[in-house]
Design a protein around this motif. Structure first.
Motif, PDB file in Angstrom:
ATOM      1  N   GLY A 132       0.785  -1.216   0.000  1.00  0.00           N
ATOM      2  CA  GLY A 132       0.000   0.000   0.000  1.00  0.00           C
ATOM      3  C   GLY A 132       0.818   1.268   0.000  1.00  0.00           C
ATOM      4  N   GLN A 133       2.111   1.178   0.333  1.00  0.00           N
ATOM      5  CA  GLN A 133       2.979   2.342   0.159  1.00  0.00           C
ATOM      6  C   GLN A 133       3.311   2.459  -1.329  1.00  0.00           C
ATOM      7  OE1 GLN A 133       6.294   1.189   2.568  1.00  0.00           O
ATOM      8  NE2 GLN A 133       5.253   1.578   4.509  1.00  0.00           N
ATOM      9  N   TRP A 134       3.618   3.669  -1.787  1.00  0.00           N
ATOM     10  CA  TRP A 134       3.867   3.803  -3.220  1.00  0.00           C
ATOM     11  C   TRP A 134       5.052   4.708  -3.565  1.00  0.00           C
ATOM     12  CZ3 TRP A 134       0.047   6.158  -0.480  1.00  0.00           C
ATOM     13  CH2 TRP A 134      -0.057   7.543  -0.553  1.00  0.00           C
ATOM     14  N   GLN A 135       5.772   5.180  -2.557  1.00  0.00           N
ATOM     15  CA  GLN A 135       6.913   6.035  -2.819  1.00  0.00           C
ATOM     16  C   GLN A 135       8.149   5.507  -2.095  1.00  0.00           C
ATOM     17  OE1 GLN A 135       5.238   9.756  -1.391  1.00  0.00           O
ATOM     18  NE2 GLN A 135       4.936  10.475  -3.486  1.00  0.00           N
ATOM     19  N   TYR A 136       9.239   5.425  -2.832  1.00  0.00           N
ATOM     20  CA  TYR A 136      10.513   5.040  -2.237  1.00  0.00           C
ATOM     21  C   TYR A 136      11.071   6.209  -1.436  1.00  0.00           C
ATOM     22  CZ  TYR A 136      15.523   4.141  -1.911  1.00  0.00           C
ATOM     23  OH  TYR A 136      16.800   3.983  -1.447  1.00  0.00           O
ATOM     24  N   ASP A 137      11.502   5.956  -0.203  1.00  0.00           N
ATOM     25  CA  ASP A 137      12.023   6.998   0.677  1.00  0.00           C
ATOM     26  C   ASP A 137      13.440   6.629   1.099  1.00  0.00           C
ATOM     27  OD1 ASP A 137      12.610   8.910   2.546  1.00  0.00           O
ATOM     28  OD2 ASP A 137      10.947   8.434   3.910  1.00  0.00           O
ATOM     29  N   PRO A 138      14.459   7.268   0.512  1.00  0.00           N
ATOM     30  CA  PRO A 138      15.844   6.927   0.864  1.00  0.00           C
ATOM     31  C   PRO A 138      16.188   7.223   2.312  1.00  0.00           C
ATOM     32  CG  PRO A 138      15.776   8.908  -0.502  1.00  0.00           C
ATOM     33  CD  PRO A 138      14.390   8.337  -0.501  1.00  0.00           C
ATOM     34  N   ALA A 139      15.419   8.069   2.976  1.00  0.00           N
ATOM     35  CA  ALA A 139      15.696   8.384   4.380  1.00  0.00           C
ATOM     36  C   ALA A 139      15.427   7.196   5.296  1.00  0.00           C
ATOM     37  CB  ALA A 139      14.851   9.584   4.823  1.00  0.00           C
ATOM     38  N   ARG A 140      14.747   6.171   4.769  1.00  0.00           N
ATOM     39  CA  ARG A 140      14.418   5.001   5.583  1.00  0.00           C
ATOM     40  C   ARG A 140      15.392   3.847   5.351  1.00  0.00           C
ATOM     41  NH1 ARG A 140       8.012   3.971   5.222  1.00  0.00           N
ATOM     42  NH2 ARG A 140       8.575   2.621   6.982  1.00  0.00           N
ATOM     43  N   GLU A 141      16.522   4.122   4.748  1.00  0.00           N
ATOM     44  CA  GLU A 141      17.511   3.071   4.512  1.00  0.00           C
ATOM     45  C   GLU A 141      17.954   2.426   5.820  1.00  0.00           C
ATOM     46  OE1 GLU A 141      18.968   1.815   1.303  1.00  0.00           O
ATOM     47  OE2 GLU A 141      16.912   2.547   1.152  1.00  0.00           O
ATOM     48  N   ARG A 142      18.283   1.138   5.762  1.00  0.00           N
ATOM     49  CA  ARG A 142      18.689   0.385   6.940  1.00  0.00           C
ATOM     50  C   ARG A 142      19.668  -0.704   6.515  1.00  0.00           C
ATOM     51  NH1 ARG A 142      13.140  -0.913   6.059  1.00  0.00           N
ATOM     52  NH2 ARG A 142      12.903  -2.939   5.052  1.00  0.00           N
ATOM     53  N   GLU A 143      20.380  -1.230   7.483  1.00  0.00           N
ATOM     54  CA  GLU A 143      21.270  -2.353   7.213  1.00  0.00           C
ATOM     55  C   GLU A 143      20.445  -3.574   6.828  1.00  0.00           C
ATOM     56  OE1 GLU A 143      24.652  -2.511   7.203  1.00  0.00           O
ATOM     57  OE2 GLU A 143      24.654  -0.325   7.473  1.00  0.00           O
ATOM     58  N   CYS A 144      20.958  -4.353   5.888  1.00  0.00           N
ATOM     59  CA  CYS A 144      20.234  -5.564   5.497  1.00  0.00           C
ATOM     60  C   CYS A 144      21.205  -6.577   4.913  1.00  0.00           C
ATOM     61  CB  CYS A 144      19.126  -5.245   4.491  1.00  0.00           C
ATOM     62  SG  CYS A 144      19.701  -4.544   2.943  1.00  0.00           S
ATOM     63  N   THR A 145      20.759  -7.816   4.872  1.00  0.00           N
ATOM     64  CA  THR A 145      21.545  -8.878   4.271  1.00  0.00           C
ATOM     65  C   THR A 145      21.677  -8.613   2.780  1.00  0.00           C
ATOM     66  OG1 THR A 145      20.558 -10.416   5.864  1.00  0.00           O
ATOM     67  CG2 THR A 145      21.742 -11.379   4.004  1.00  0.00           C
ATOM     68  N   SER A 146      22.865  -8.754   2.251  1.00  0.00           N
ATOM     69  CA  SER A 146      23.061  -8.492   0.826  1.00  0.00           C
ATOM     70  C   SER A 146      22.272  -9.493  -0.015  1.00  0.00           C
ATOM     71  CB  SER A 146      24.545  -8.579   0.469  1.00  0.00           C
ATOM     72  OG  SER A 146      24.995  -9.923   0.532  1.00  0.00           O
ATOM     73  N   ILE A 147      21.881  -9.067  -1.194  1.00  0.00           N
ATOM     74  CA  ILE A 147      21.182  -9.974  -2.106  1.00  0.00           C
ATOM     75  C   ILE A 147      22.068 -11.158  -2.463  1.00  0.00           C
ATOM     76  CG2 ILE A 147      20.273 -10.153  -4.458  1.00  0.00           C
ATOM     77  CD1 ILE A 147      19.046  -7.392  -4.082  1.00  0.00           C
ATOM     78  N   HIS A 148      23.355 -10.925  -2.588  1.00  0.00           N
ATOM     79  CA  HIS A 148      24.279 -12.034  -2.850  1.00  0.00           C
ATOM     80  C   HIS A 148      24.202 -13.082  -1.756  1.00  0.00           C
ATOM     81  CE1 HIS A 148      28.190 -14.147  -2.539  1.00  0.00           C
ATOM     82  NE2 HIS A 148      28.052 -14.231  -3.835  1.00  0.00           N
ATOM     83  N   ASP A 149      24.203 -12.654  -0.491  1.00  0.00           N
ATOM     84  CA  ASP A 149      24.141 -13.604   0.617  1.00  0.00           C
ATOM     85  C   ASP A 149      22.794 -14.314   0.666  1.00  0.00           C
ATOM     86  OD1 ASP A 149      26.707 -12.955   1.288  1.00  0.00           O
ATOM     87  OD2 ASP A 149      26.184 -11.766   3.063  1.00  0.00           O
ATOM     88  N   GLN A 150      21.725 -13.620   0.312  1.00  0.00           N
ATOM     89  CA  GLN A 150      20.422 -14.267   0.251  1.00  0.00           C
ATOM     90  C   GLN A 150      20.421 -15.361  -0.812  1.00  0.00           C
ATOM     91  OE1 GLN A 150      16.998 -11.467   0.241  1.00  0.00           O
ATOM     92  NE2 GLN A 150      18.456  -9.896   0.910  1.00  0.00           N
ATOM     93  N   LEU A 151      21.008 -15.059  -1.969  1.00  0.00           N
ATOM     94  CA  LEU A 151      21.086 -16.066  -3.033  1.00  0.00           C
ATOM     95  C   LEU A 151      21.968 -17.244  -2.632  1.00  0.00           C
ATOM     96  CD1 LEU A 151      21.312 -13.984  -6.322  1.00  0.00           C
ATOM     97  CD2 LEU A 151      19.587 -15.702  -5.771  1.00  0.00           C
ATOM     98  N   GLU A 152      23.047 -16.967  -1.922  1.00  0.00           N
ATOM     99  CA  GLU A 152      23.912 -18.043  -1.435  1.00  0.00           C
ATOM    100  C   GLU A 152      23.129 -18.982  -0.522  1.00  0.00           C
ATOM    101  OE1 GLU A 152      26.846 -19.099  -2.032  1.00  0.00           O
ATOM    102  OE2 GLU A 152      28.170 -17.496  -2.717  1.00  0.00           O
TER     103      GLU A 152
END
Length: 345
Positions: free
Chosen positions: A141-161
């Motif tokens: 239901g959200q529709w706008q990307y907000d760069p101010a809400r960036e956070r640490e996360c698992t890399s996509i590479h590690d998720q694929l691994e």
């Protein structure tokens, strides 16, 4: 029933997939088994569930849908069922799921699949999906990307691994995404190629007459990369059946659960629903028939996920999925879409 190749996989899936998020909340085990039997007899070979389900998510019903599907699945020929489930992502405040879960890291993904396989009473799933991205993204239901809400996360590479480990262990045949956006799909595909990791074969996103955002960037990307769309909410949480037009308190998920379906509470939704209901009436169809036939007939939709709380609803949805809209009907739909474009992104 039509059958379609799911993305770049070898899976042949029915054009209708039975969704199970009502199982264990709005439907008892016996009612759910009756739905599964009806869908199977109609030619549906594709079942979608998730560790999160039933919905709305509660600690008391966590895993209920998978357990109910599992008790049905053990009586079926496993090789005739395409089974999909999902690992819950972080940052939703779901403290009862692995303590958060804090991340889509290897430990969480391994724990999630083992729990799902146990509840499903099987030793593998055909399609394992990341329920929503771990990174900062507008969702549900959200529709706008907000760069101010960036956070640490698992890399996509590690998720694929981590997902690669499940494939190598024989617990998962193919991997997919859900509630994803173009950048995320592109990164998963790029990293899979560069590091010989599993390629995502599908993305499960909302798509219906009120929300055609998928068409803007995802349709071309996924077509060129052979990533199939599993379209969920084809009836817009029941709004596109037209049942709420004359009776806003009609029984359904939107009235049964407070705050449920926030995507569909936006200002342009009622007018768009009424306009599509009028199109259906003009062509001698029910609103459900128009909405279902539209989604199932889209060239980029591999399978449409339907959910129901009664056998009569399920029968209506299955019947509507076999209908083909005329050129004039599609033109009338486009006219409404241009006036009320994506009121529920």
């Amino acid at each position: 029933m039509q059958y379609r190749r799911l993305g770049s996989s070898a899976l042949e899936v029915s054009s209708i997939c039975l969704g199970t998020m009502t199982f264990g909340q709005q439907n008892t085990e016996a009612e759910a088994h009756a739905q599964l039997d009806l869908a199977r007899d109609a030619g549906v070979n594709f079942i979608d569930t998730a560790e999160l389900y039933a919905v709305p998510a509660r600690a008391e019903t966590y895993g209920a849908s998978e357990r109910i599907v599992g008790s049905w699945l053990r009586r079926q020929r496993r090789d005739q069922i395409v089974l999909a489930t999902k690992v819950a992502g972080p940052a939703r405040g779901l403290s009862w799921i692995r303590g958060g879960p804090p991340a889509l890291d290897a430990d969480n993904i391994r724990a999630a699949i083992d729990g799902s396989l146990s509840r499903l009473q099987t030793d593998y799933v055909d399609l394992y999906q990341l329920h929503w991205p771990e990174r900062n993204q507008p969702m549900f239901g959200q529709w706008q990307y907000d760069p101010a809400r960036e956070r640490e996360c698992t890399s996509i590479h590690d998720q694929l691994e981590a997902l690669s480990g499940l494939v190598k262990a024989g617990k998962v045949r193919y991997v997919g995404l859900s509630n994803e956006h173009p950048w995320g799909v592109t990164e998963f595909l790029r990293l899979a190629r560069e590091h010989a990791l599993p390629t995502v074969v599908s993305v499960q996103n909302a798509y219906n007459l009120l929300n055609r955002v998928y068409e803007y960037g995802m349709a071309e990307l996924c077509a060129r990369e052979q990533v199939g769309l599993l379209a969920y909410s084809p009836l817009g949480f029941g709004l596109l059946t037209g049942k709420y037009l004359d009776n806003p308190s009609a029984p359904g998920r939107l009235t049964a659960f407070e705050g449920f379906g926030q995507r569909y509470g936006k200002p342009g939704v009622p007018a768009a629903v009424a306009a599509y209901a009028q199109v259906a009436k003009d062509f001698g169809r029910t609103p459900t028939q128009l909405a279902m036939a539209f989604v199932v007939g889209r060239w980029f939709v591999n399978s449409t996920i339907i959910g129901a709380t009664s056998l009569n609803q399920l029968k209506e949805n299955l019947a509507a999925a076999d209908m083909t809209l005329s050129v004039d009907e599609l033109a009338a739909i486009e006219a409404v879409h241009l006036q009320w474009s994506n009121p529920a992104p």
